[in-house]
Write a protein that holds these residues in place. Sequence first.
Motif, short mmCIF file in Angstrom:
data_model
loop_
_atom_site.label_atom_id
_atom_site.label_comp_id
_atom_site.label_asym_id
_atom_site.label_seq_id
_atom_site.Cartn_x
_atom_site.Cartn_y
_atom_site.Cartn_z
N ASN A 1 0.85 -1.19 0.00
CA ASN A 1 0.00 0.00 0.00
C ASN A 1 0.88 1.24 0.00
OD1 ASN A 1 -2.60 -1.29 0.40
ND2 ASN A 1 -1.95 -1.73 2.50
N TYR B 1 0.15 5.06 0.64
CA TYR B 1 -0.79 6.11 1.02
C TYR B 1 -0.18 7.44 0.59
CZ TYR B 1 -2.51 2.33 3.92
OH TYR B 1 -2.98 1.12 4.35
N GLN C 1 -7.66 4.07 5.22
CA GLN C 1 -8.37 2.78 5.22
C GLN C 1 -9.54 2.92 6.17
OE1 GLN C 1 -7.71 -0.16 3.61
NE2 GLN C 1 -5.54 -0.02 3.03
N HIS D 1 -12.13 -2.02 9.13
CA HIS D 1 -12.42 -3.33 8.55
C HIS D 1 -11.65 -4.40 9.30
CE1 HIS D 1 -8.53 -2.30 6.77
NE2 HIS D 1 -8.34 -3.59 6.56
N ASP E 1 -9.60 -7.95 8.17
CA ASP E 1 -9.15 -8.53 6.91
C ASP E 1 -10.01 -9.76 6.59
OD1 ASP E 1 -7.38 -6.48 6.59
OD2 ASP E 1 -5.68 -7.55 7.44
N LEU F 1 1.46 -7.93 8.66
CA LEU F 1 1.50 -6.51 8.28
C LEU F 1 2.79 -5.85 8.74
CD1 LEU F 1 0.17 -3.77 7.39
CD2 LEU F 1 -0.86 -3.69 9.66
N LEU G 1 -2.07 3.66 11.89
CA LEU G 1 -2.82 2.41 12.09
C LEU G 1 -3.46 2.42 13.47
CD1 LEU G 1 -3.61 -0.49 11.15
CD2 LEU G 1 -1.52 -1.28 12.29
N HIS H 1 -9.52 -2.91 12.35
CA HIS H 1 -8.49 -1.87 12.28
C HIS H 1 -8.81 -0.87 11.17
CE1 HIS H 1 -7.26 -5.18 9.63
NE2 HIS H 1 -6.65 -4.28 8.89
N VAL I 1 -6.81 2.89 9.04
CA VAL I 1 -5.66 3.80 8.96
C VAL I 1 -6.21 5.21 8.80
CG1 VAL I 1 -3.51 4.38 7.76
CG2 VAL I 1 -4.24 1.98 7.90
N ARG J 1 3.02 7.26 3.13
CA ARG J 1 3.22 6.13 4.05
C ARG J 1 3.12 4.85 3.24
NH1 ARG J 1 -0.16 2.62 7.04
NH2 ARG J 1 0.61 2.07 9.12
N SER K 1 2.90 0.46 3.48
CA SER K 1 2.78 -0.76 4.29
C SER K 1 2.79 -1.96 3.34
CB SER K 1 1.52 -0.74 5.15
OG SER K 1 0.35 -0.77 4.37
N VAL L 1 1.57 -6.01 3.08
CA VAL L 1 0.62 -6.91 3.73
C VAL L 1 0.59 -8.26 3.02
CG1 VAL L 1 -1.67 -6.97 4.76
CG2 VAL L 1 -0.82 -4.81 3.84
N PHE M 1 -1.70 -11.23 2.88
CA PHE M 1 -3.05 -11.67 3.25
C PHE M 1 -3.16 -13.17 3.00
CE2 PHE M 1 -3.94 -7.23 1.75
CZ PHE M 1 -4.53 -6.73 2.90
O1 LIG Z 1 -1.44 0.14 6.15
C1 LIG Z 1 -1.76 -0.39 7.20
O2 LIG Z 1 -1.17 -0.18 8.27
C2 LIG Z 1 -2.94 -1.35 7.22
C3 LIG Z 1 -3.37 -1.81 5.85
C4 LIG Z 1 -4.63 -2.62 5.86
O3 LIG Z 1 -5.34 -2.67 6.83
C5 LIG Z 1 -5.00 -3.41 4.67
O4 LIG Z 1 -4.38 -3.24 3.60
O5 LIG Z 1 -5.93 -4.24 4.80
#
Ligand SMILES: O=C(O)CCC(=O)C(=O)O
Length: 315
Positions: free
Chosen positions: A175, A177, A191, A194, A196, A203, A211, A252, A254, A268, A270, A272, A274
């Motif tokens: 991600n 941002y 975000q 939600h 996941d 993460l 977050l 969670h 963001v 920013r 991140s 992930v 999944f």
């Molecule tokens: O960027 C984050 O810290 C969380 C990202 C997230 O929740 C997601 O991609 O499902």
Amino acid sequence: MAAVPAARVPVLDFPTTSAGALVEALRAHSCVFLTGLDRFSAAGSFGADLAAMVETSQEFFALDPEEKARVRWSGTGEWAGWQPLYEGGADALLLERYELALPDPAGFSGDAAWAAAFSPWPANPARLAPAWTAYYRTARALTIRLVEMIAEALGLPAADLPAWTSRQHSNLCVNHYLAQPDEPGPGQTRQRAHADIGGLTLLWADGRGGLEAAIGPDGGWASVEFPPGAVLLQAGDLLHLWTRGQIPKNLHRVVNPPRTPGVPQTDRFSAVFFHHPDLDTWVAPAAVGTDEVDSSGVAARDHVLARQRAAYTAT
Ligand SMILES: O=C(O)CCC(=O)C(=O)O
Ligand SMILES: [Fe+2]
């Protein structure tokens, strides 16, 4: 907006953590930080592999939109490729991401053949594909071990395991941002709240805040700050279902960065992983006795695709 308290998330040194301790932490908090992951990975390079993967992603995101559009998600089926969510208008999520899924590496003669099972890879940067496959392999192996530990501690049926381990269907996503030099509209955020979709989420975030998880006092929002070298393990919807609700899902979000005069806005990143079960699996609460029939459940593919579509188009 009032400042939220800092979340109290346990930190576990993964190589020395027992299955019982892992499950206790997840039960109590719905997420847990894992450290010591270099000692878990085969080549001792979990952190270096993750850093290289993020770096190549940053190079990709720095390209012109026209070039990134060559690997844009088609808009139907599973998420794959570049997704400029920030184009979504008044309620847009203010990010772009790149995402892929790969099959079990065991079925391929080498990394190049394995990587070729996915398209669209961007041509530029050329080292993106090898960096992503290296991290994907280790993260996948880590989720297999984590699922085995959870199943051991909760006494889940051995017959259920392959769908969550060797046959898993997992997405790796980075991600990005965007920085927010202009104040976002009232519906625009990084975000929305939600959980996941799938089993386990690994993460990593770049040290910039934002977050929040619903694990503060009385279930309120609390900010999650990453200790150095840690990855946050979060429980998703389908794990919650399979474990008969014994592992709570991690809610969670963001939030947008604070706006302080004189302090520049930053972007920013991140990363992930999944973890999802085999999409052809029917996920239901695990059987605990011989005569108990639980008719609730969901086809993993329907659940994952419906939730991905809802998240992409949420307004
Ligand atoms: O960027 C984050 O810290 C969380 C990202 C997230 O929740 C997601 O991609 O499902
Ligand atoms: Fe998430």
